[in-house]
Design an enzyme around this catalytic site. Sequence first.
Site, PDB file in Angstrom:
ATOM      1  N   SER A 157       4.154 -44.000  16.089  1.00 11.39           N
ATOM      2  CA  SER A 157       5.108 -42.934  16.320  1.00 11.39           C
ATOM      3  C   SER A 157       5.373 -42.059  15.096  1.00 11.39           C
ATOM      4  O   SER A 157       5.942 -40.979  15.217  1.00 11.39           O
ATOM      5  CB  SER A 157       6.430 -43.561  16.785  1.00 11.39           C
TER       6      SER A 157
ATOM      7  N   LYS B   4      11.432 -39.237   8.359  1.00 13.55           N
ATOM      8  CA  LYS B   4      11.231 -39.385   9.805  1.00 13.55           C
ATOM      9  C   LYS B   4      12.565 -39.199  10.524  1.00 13.55           C
ATOM     10  O   LYS B   4      13.600 -39.682  10.048  1.00 13.55           O
ATOM     11  CB  LYS B   4      10.646 -40.777  10.081  1.00 13.55           C
TER      12      LYS B   4
ATOM     13  N   SER C 247       3.342 -48.390  14.153  1.00  7.18           N
ATOM     14  CA  SER C 247       3.700 -46.974  14.015  1.00  7.18           C
ATOM     15  C   SER C 247       3.668 -46.416  12.600  1.00  7.18           C
ATOM     16  O   SER C 247       3.888 -45.222  12.404  1.00  7.18           O
ATOM     17  CB  SER C 247       5.089 -46.720  14.615  1.00  7.18           C
TER      18      SER C 247
END
Length: 490
Positions: free
Chosen positions: A158, A78, A182
């Site tokens: 997210s 990420k 998330s």
Amino acid sequence: MTDLTSMTIAEAKAGLANKSFTSLELTDAHLAAIEAARSLNAFILETPDHARAMARAIDARIAKGEGGPLAGIPLGIKDLFATKDVRTTACSKILGNFVPPYESTVTSQLWRDGAVMLGKLNNDEFAMGSSNETSRFGPVVNPWRREGSNTSLVPGGSSGGSASAVAAQLCMGATATDTGGSIRQPAAFTATVGVKPTYGRCSRWGIVAFASSLDQAGPIARTVRDSAILMRSMAGHDPKDTTSVDRAVPDYEAAIGKSVKGMKIGIPKEYRLDGMPAEIEKLWSEGAAWLKAAGAELVEVSLPHTKYALPAYYIVAPAEASSNLARYDGVRYGLRVPGRSIGELYENTRAEGFGDEVRRRVMIGTYVLSAGYYDAYYLRAQKVRTLIKKDFEDCFAKGVNAILTPATPSAAFGVGEKGADPVEMYLNDIFTVTVNMAGLPGIAVPAGKDAQGLPLGLQLIGRPFDEETLFSLGEVVEQAAGRFTPPRWW
């Protein structure tokens, strides 16, 4: 070589140990898959040369019998995790083309254990979003589609790039972060397994901060076992992070397959919301029945302050965000938009560098921390947070081992469908934010599909630092529900 991408981490580890294929072959297969799936927009930076160099080095280590627990396994990272000499932007324009001269603790532990980095994954800007539509690199597309429809769906946020890439078999697992859901919400939207560890279990050092008292790193993988394998490498004490807890990391994989007989599973009555879709209610009942069939005992529990969790979260998180994001000023690194004074430089840089959602949360956070409103909002939200934590403590004190809830109030929705009303988007976190407010571990496991063929997930919430119980229970759900793979269209 494409069948190499459909394996689990556990299967790939066995294949590498048997010398059925090399890490370089495994890496090349995933690099080809990423190239063919660019329409998903899951990766915002591909690092093929870096990946191949890492794979060759790992193959040499494996040949000498020195491979670690993740030797040769290709992962996606990420874009919130600092990766040394590899661009890290938190998917925000304000960080420009920032290249960190250091490595986050979590990723350094993955490389220590032999994992290979394929590239950086898309996420909501500064992890602020529930749909992965706020990224400066554009929205991520979910590999799942409604039956008979070509509408692009969100993968959740997210950590949407992480979930989409794992579901589409572009990487064997991915790092992710969870501030209010998330990890777990995108996992539920994509039929992947997402683990939000106990606060303090994984180091936050080198991860771009959103809300420091809520943020926690964790894995997204295709199976419960794979997520346990990744968790073992990601977890551990870090003296560079003062919130990191100094306690031994257990062998999480050993918890897979352990009996759940006699465990008490709490079913919180407050999670039965008005207007909850019938298919979510049905899924929840099925999950409870699977755990009961495996020998667990179901008990109704009460978490009375649940209804205040979402409003309290959307005071605490923006307040911490406004404080954390004050460092992005156009002076030290990242984007700089000149002005006639230092104040104007700050204003111009932040106005152009931050997207709408980030600006919205910074303004909310600054407001609730301002003189005259601090006691009315922030202090009150912190008191509510304490009550939410106590609700869980009271449940666990009565012998409850874990709590079963839905992971999300619906399946994935279309790109652009919920952009107009921020509050409607925030409601996606209704089942997940309590876990962050209380600092507890949670796991989202695929459990079924809705009427349109889209995946739905169940969430299990555990006692602090008892992720092992979640892995044991999660595997029961996984075995009963089976595994789901999206039909290939990209």
